[in-house]
Write a protein that holds these residues in place. Sequence first.
Motif, PDB file in Angstrom:
ATOM      1  N   TYR A  32       0.835  -1.204   0.000  1.00 44.00           N
ATOM      2  CA  TYR A  32       0.000   0.000   0.000  1.00 44.00           C
ATOM      3  C   TYR A  32       0.869   1.252   0.000  1.00 44.00           C
ATOM      4  N   LEU A  33       1.916   1.245   0.823  1.00 44.39           N
ATOM      5  CA  LEU A  33       2.818   2.395   0.848  1.00 44.39           C
ATOM      6  C   LEU A  33       3.548   2.539  -0.484  1.00 44.39           C
ATOM      7  N   GLY A  34       3.923   1.407  -1.084  1.00 47.70           N
ATOM      8  CA  GLY A  34       4.594   1.450  -2.384  1.00 47.70           C
ATOM      9  C   GLY A  34       3.710   2.041  -3.461  1.00 47.70           C
ATOM     10  N   THR A  35       2.451   1.613  -3.477  1.00 55.36           N
ATOM     11  CA  THR A  35       1.507   2.135  -4.474  1.00 55.36           C
ATOM     12  C   THR A  35       1.317   3.637  -4.317  1.00 55.36           C
ATOM     13  N   VAL A  36       1.114   4.074  -3.067  1.00 54.27           N
ATOM     14  CA  VAL A  36       0.914   5.502  -2.805  1.00 54.27           C
ATOM     15  C   VAL A  36       2.161   6.299  -3.203  1.00 54.27           C
ATOM     16  N   ALA A  40       2.333   9.050  -6.111  1.00 50.93           N
ATOM     17  CA  ALA A  40       2.684  10.406  -5.682  1.00 50.93           C
ATOM     18  C   ALA A  40       3.791  10.970  -6.572  1.00 50.93           C
ATOM     19  N   LEU A  41       4.777  10.132  -6.911  1.00 55.10           N
ATOM     20  CA  LEU A  41       5.855  10.577  -7.794  1.00 55.10           C
ATOM     21  C   LEU A  41       5.331  10.858  -9.205  1.00 55.10           C
ATOM     22  N   ILE A  42       4.422   9.995  -9.677  1.00 54.85           N
ATOM     23  CA  ILE A  42       3.872  10.189 -11.024  1.00 54.85           C
ATOM     24  C   ILE A  42       3.078  11.492 -11.100  1.00 54.85           C
ATOM     25  N   PHE A  43       2.221  11.699 -10.110  1.00 54.03           N
ATOM     26  CA  PHE A  43       1.358  12.879 -10.153  1.00 54.03           C
ATOM     27  C   PHE A  43       2.084  14.147  -9.700  1.00 54.03           C
ATOM     28  N   TRP A  44       3.255  14.002  -9.105  1.00 55.23           N
ATOM     29  CA  TRP A  44       4.089  15.167  -8.844  1.00 55.23           C
ATOM     30  C   TRP A  44       4.656  15.683 -10.161  1.00 55.23           C
ATOM     31  N   GLN A 284       2.376   1.544 -14.139  1.00 51.90           N
ATOM     32  CA  GLN A 284       2.288   2.882 -14.727  1.00 51.90           C
ATOM     33  C   GLN A 284       3.679   3.508 -14.870  1.00 51.90           C
ATOM     34  N   ALA A 285       4.518   3.297 -13.859  1.00 50.48           N
ATOM     35  CA  ALA A 285       5.884   3.833 -13.933  1.00 50.48           C
ATOM     36  C   ALA A 285       6.647   3.213 -15.110  1.00 50.48           C
ATOM     37  N   ALA A 286       6.445   1.907 -15.340  1.00 51.86           N
ATOM     38  CA  ALA A 286       7.134   1.237 -16.449  1.00 51.86           C
ATOM     39  C   ALA A 286       6.615   1.720 -17.797  1.00 51.86           C
ATOM     40  N   TRP A 287       5.308   1.912 -17.910  1.00 47.27           N
ATOM     41  CA  TRP A 287       4.752   2.447 -19.165  1.00 47.27           C
ATOM     42  C   TRP A 287       5.352   3.817 -19.473  1.00 47.27           C
ATOM     43  N   LEU A 288       5.471   4.648 -18.456  1.00 50.39           N
ATOM     44  CA  LEU A 288       6.060   5.973 -18.659  1.00 50.39           C
ATOM     45  C   LEU A 288       7.518   5.875 -19.084  1.00 50.39           C
ATOM     46  N   LEU A 289       8.245   4.967 -18.458  1.00 51.42           N
ATOM     47  CA  LEU A 289       9.667   4.837 -18.746  1.00 51.42           C
ATOM     48  C   LEU A 289       9.919   4.417 -20.191  1.00 51.42           C
ATOM     49  N   PHE A 290       9.120   3.468 -20.688  1.00 49.67           N
ATOM     50  CA  PHE A 290       9.420   2.873 -21.986  1.00 49.67           C
ATOM     51  C   PHE A 290       8.617   3.463 -23.153  1.00 49.67           C
TER      52      PHE A 290
END
Length: 344
Positions: A32-36, A40-44, A284-290
Amino acid sequence: MSAGPIPGSSDAPRDEIPAPRATPLWRKAIPYLGTVAIFALIFWRIPIRKVEQALSQVPVLEFLAVFMPYSLFYCAIDSACLTWVVCRFNARMHYRDILPIRASMYVLALVNTSLAQGGVAYYLHRKAGVSFLSALSSVLFIALLEIYQLFLFSTLGVIFYTPASAEQVRLVAILRVVYIAAWAMLAVIIAFFAIARRIARIRNWVETGRAGALLATFIQARPLDYLVVLAIKAPTFLASVVAQYYALTLYGIAVPFVKLMLFLPLVFLAAALPIAVAHLGTSQAAWLLFFSSNAPAEKIVAYSIAAQLTFMLCNALIGLVFLPRASRELTALRAEPASSSATA
């Protein structure tokens, strides 16, 4: 009809399911903390309003029309693979017995993949009369090769994909090193268990170790068995690439097919990391990266969320269809020991 153990197999219903250990609260909180933290980093970086606007443009019905056939195909192949592995290493069982429990576990997998794997092993333990840990060994054998299935197609992508930027050149170079190490590790695993089958002293050391029962399938598996499982599972990834390719097109994002084959396995591997809830955040982070070079960042995030939730919804619907039958069968299997002892 209940199936029995394979003649000559060391599997027998002699061991019970290990008592579960209480999971510390801090460990339960990690996903849960990892997801948040990831969101948070994505929406920052990306305004959440833009992502919401992009999500409102997702063609939901068209996504369902793409992902539901894929989910049905995935379930059919997944169940066929489990049936083959169980028949090969544990007990003779029919596809019609495996399909309901495998499909129903997709509902549980939305929350906890390990719990779903344990549920399948428990069913095999009660239905086929094999030991729980041996059944779990077969489930883990498939899980390992599911990872290597992703490595296989991403390796093909590395071979045929032409990097479009200096960053991609460096990334592909790193992937080549990683994949060489990964395939070497698999070769070592196969070679080690091949040696263990031939040398009684090593086999006895493996089988009597703390993880001996969990390695039962690996000890029996020959190189051809690895290839068969990879061949059975391969169509599911190819189908996922096709589904994602057309879903991206429906959403107005153009990604070359070979690029999808190269990087989509890495997205799936990121989604499988046990640091997020329901595979959200890392994916989502991986989609953004690649794939951020193929569309605006907010659109990539919106697509990844919509596609992932649509696939999860389709799997859940399939699981719910089979859940009543699987529940009835598990209830009947739990009742059998009681009725047997009552008539004894």
